[in-house]
Every structure is written in structure tokens, then in C-alpha cells.
Design an enzyme around this catalytic site. Structure first.
Site, PDB file in Angstrom:
ATOM      1  N   GLU A 165      -6.439  20.704  41.273  1.00  0.00           N
ATOM      2  CA  GLU A 165      -5.978  20.505  39.902  1.00  0.00           C
ATOM      3  C   GLU A 165      -6.864  21.256  38.905  1.00  0.00           C
ATOM      4  O   GLU A 165      -8.044  21.500  39.179  1.00  0.00           O
ATOM      5  CB  GLU A 165      -6.032  19.009  39.572  1.00  0.00           C
ATOM      6  CG  GLU A 165      -5.069  18.149  40.388  1.00  0.00           C
ATOM      7  CD  GLU A 165      -3.645  18.168  39.847  1.00  0.00           C
ATOM      8  OE1 GLU A 165      -3.193  19.231  39.365  1.00  0.00           O
ATOM      9  OE2 GLU A 165      -2.977  17.125  39.917  1.00  0.00           O
ATOM     10  N   HIS A 219      -1.663  24.250  39.570  1.00  0.00           N
ATOM     11  CA  HIS A 219      -2.401  23.819  40.766  1.00  0.00           C
ATOM     12  C   HIS A 219      -1.852  24.501  42.020  1.00  0.00           C
ATOM     13  O   HIS A 219      -0.683  24.841  42.109  1.00  0.00           O
ATOM     14  CB  HIS A 219      -2.466  22.293  40.908  1.00  0.00           C
ATOM     15  CG  HIS A 219      -1.218  21.580  41.308  1.00  0.00           C
ATOM     16  ND1 HIS A 219      -0.828  20.390  40.753  1.00  0.00           N
ATOM     17  CD2 HIS A 219      -0.268  21.870  42.229  1.00  0.00           C
ATOM     18  CE1 HIS A 219       0.276  19.977  41.321  1.00  0.00           C
ATOM     19  NE2 HIS A 219       0.656  20.858  42.219  1.00  0.00           N
TER      20      HIS A 219
HETATM   21  C1  GLP Z   1       2.902  19.405  44.870  1.00  0.00           C
HETATM   22  C2  GLP Z   1       2.145  20.049  46.030  1.00  0.00           C
HETATM   23  C3  GLP Z   1       1.967  21.537  45.844  1.00  0.00           C
HETATM   24  C4  GLP Z   1       3.262  22.156  45.400  1.00  0.00           C
HETATM   25  C5  GLP Z   1       3.664  21.596  44.070  1.00  0.00           C
HETATM   26  C6  GLP Z   1       4.938  22.203  43.506  1.00  0.00           C
HETATM   27  O1  GLP Z   1       2.104  18.878  43.876  1.00  0.00           O
HETATM   28  N1  GLP Z   1       0.885  19.475  46.283  1.00  0.00           N
HETATM   29  O2  GLP Z   1       1.495  22.102  47.063  1.00  0.00           O
HETATM   30  O3  GLP Z   1       3.107  23.547  45.319  1.00  0.00           O
HETATM   31  O4  GLP Z   1       3.850  20.216  44.214  1.00  0.00           O
HETATM   32  O5  GLP Z   1       6.055  21.540  44.001  1.00  0.00           O
HETATM   33  P1  GLP Z   1       7.514  22.113  43.944  1.00  0.00           P
HETATM   34  O6  GLP Z   1       7.566  23.228  44.909  1.00  0.00           O
HETATM   35  O7  GLP Z   1       8.386  20.960  44.369  1.00  0.00           O
HETATM   36  O8  GLP Z   1       7.760  22.541  42.555  1.00  0.00           O
END
Ligand code: GLP
Length: 240
Positions: A143, A138
Site C-alpha cells: 500500500e 498498490h
Molecule cells: C487487490 C489485490 C491486487 C489487485 C488489486 C486490483 O487489492 N491485492 O493484487 O491487483 O486488488 O484488483 P482488480 O484487478 O480487481 O481491480
């Protein structure tokens, strides 16, 4: 779409900050598209460091964030507004009135999404959009599904995402099940996009982004259609 593999996540943060700094220096009134999550944390720390060293001026900058959970108030420590304020926006000289995150604390997320879409369309396109990536591919909170939605909209989170984000909450039941997110059209409007992926748990998402066709089952794959996108990753996410 270009891939750039660096050895460590610290190097990724510095490189991402170099790219964003150049955008700010070239256009002091730039619109920055920002993301939350652990992926851009190093980038934001580096930008704050450069601001404190007198290298960057945010006074003319506008920011637009990708997404926000539905049902959390702005001062909830897991809201994306709170994340942005504490990790970047309160630490630099940006005019807070020019910083935008969808309002998640609402009974009518569809209406908030529509208003946010209108706001985005009233602004110039993002000079740069920063992205992370979910382990299921995503971007923002778009999603995997049969369809990709173009404008900002309210989205039900998948079980996979709820479980992945549970680490930030006391218990999985506390994770919101809905979010307001920029659609892929809002993201693709950006002049330049950088997607940051670090750590071994992003390896499969990186492999799919490299190897798979464009498909709504992997929202990140739309970036293949954007002509100035850099995928910045560390060796652990690349996997070789
Ligand atoms: C969340 C956000 C995304 C982000 C993703 C990954 O779900 N909505 O924008 O890219 O998490 O998070 P992380 O960078 O903590 O792995």
C-alpha cells in the site's frame, strides 16, 4: 518499463496469455508469479482454453501468488487460494503441491510472511510475475506509505483498498483489514513482469504510473526500475 495499449480488455487478455504461454513453452519448469483480482481473470480463462486445446502443459510449472487476506480460510470463497484454485489451478494439469499462496488463516501473520519469504528465496526467481494494480497504485498489497517493504510481510490495508474490495463481500465490515503480501523486492526479483490494467477506474493509476517519479506513495512506480516490465492496458484505462 513499456506501455502497451490495446483496444479492449479481451485483447489485453489474449496478449497477456501470449506472453505467459511463451514463458511456459520456453521453460516447462517455469516459476509463474500470479495475481488475483478481476484484472487477470481474462488471462487465466485464456490459459485454461489453451491448455484444453492441448497447447500448454503445466505439469512442471511452479506457481507463487502475490498475496492473501489474513483471517480467511482457504475454502472461503473470497480467499485468494480459493480464487486461484477455481479460476486456474484446478482447471489445468499443474501439480497442486507446487502451487503456493501465503497462508492467511493464522494467528501469526508475521511468521507466515517470514516463511513465505523463505520459500520464495528457495525457489528460482519468477520467470514471469503477473500483476494487477489497485486504484491507489498498490501492487500485491503493498500500500502507499512512507516506506516500501522489500520482503514478504503482513500489511494493514488502507481504507481505500478495503472500500474498493468491499464489492466482493456482503458488507464492508467483512473485508479483512490485514493481508500477507510479497514485498517489492520479491516482485522485482522476477525476470519479467506484466501488469494488467483495464477499465476506466484504473485511468488515474495509469496516469500516475506514467507521469510521476518513483515514490513509496505510489508502489507501482518501482516498476520503472525493472528492465523487463510491460504495462498492458485497454483504451479505457489509457483514457485517450
Ligand atoms: C487487490 C489485490 C491486487 C489487485 C488489486 C486490483 O487489492 N491485492 O493484487 O491487483 O486488488 O484488483 P482488480 O484487478 O480487481 O481491480
Amino acid at each position: 518499463m513499456k506501455f502497451l495499449v490495446l483496444e479492449t480488455k479481451e485483447e489485453v487478455a489474449v496478449k497477456a496469455a501470449d506472453i505467459v504461454s511463451e514463458v511456459i513453452k520456453n521453460n516447462p519448469k517455469a516459476v509463474l508469479g500470479l495475481a488475483t483480482g478481476s484484472s487477470p481473470l481474462g488471462l487465466y480463462a485464456e490459459l485454461v482454453k489453451r491448455y484444453k486445446a492441448g497447447e500448454l502443459d503445466f505439469s512442471g510449472i511452479t506457481s507463487v501468488n502475490l498475496d492473501e487476506y489474513v483471517g480467511l480460510s482457504e475454502d472461503h470463497d473470497q480467499s485468494y487460494r480459493y480464487f486461484m484454485n477455481t479460476n486456474l489451478l484446478d482447471l489445468v494439469n499443474i501439480n497442486k503441491e507446487n502451487t503456493h499462496v501465503p497462508h492467511g488463516n493464522t494467528d501469526n501473520p508475521e511468521e507466515e510472511a517470514r516463511k513465505y519469504n523463505e520459500l520464495l528465496e528457495s525457489l528460482p526467481p519468477q520467470d514471469i510475475q503477473v500483476l494487477g494494480i489497485g486504484i491507489n497504485g498498490h501492487i500485491g498489497f503493498n500500500e502507499p506509505s512512507d516506506n516500501l517493504v522489500v520482503p514478504t510481510h503482513a500489511e494493514n490495508l488502507t481504507e481505500n483498498t478495503i472500500n474498493a474490495n468491499a464489492r466482493f463481500f456482503e458488507k464492508v465490515q467483512d473485508v479483512p483489514t490485514k493481508a500477507i503480501t510479497m514485498g517489492v523486492g520479491n516482485i522485482m526479483r522476477a525476470k519479467k513482469i506484466i501488469l494488467i490494467a483495464t477499465g476506466e477506474n484504473k485511468r488515474e493509476a495509469m496516469r500516475r504510473l506514467r507521469d510521476e517519479y518513483v515514490s513509496a506513495n505510489n508502489p507501482s512506480s518501482v516498476l520503472k526500475l525493472h528492465d523487463d516490465t510491460i504495462i498492458l492496458m485497454d483504451r479505457a484505462a489509457y483514457g485517450e
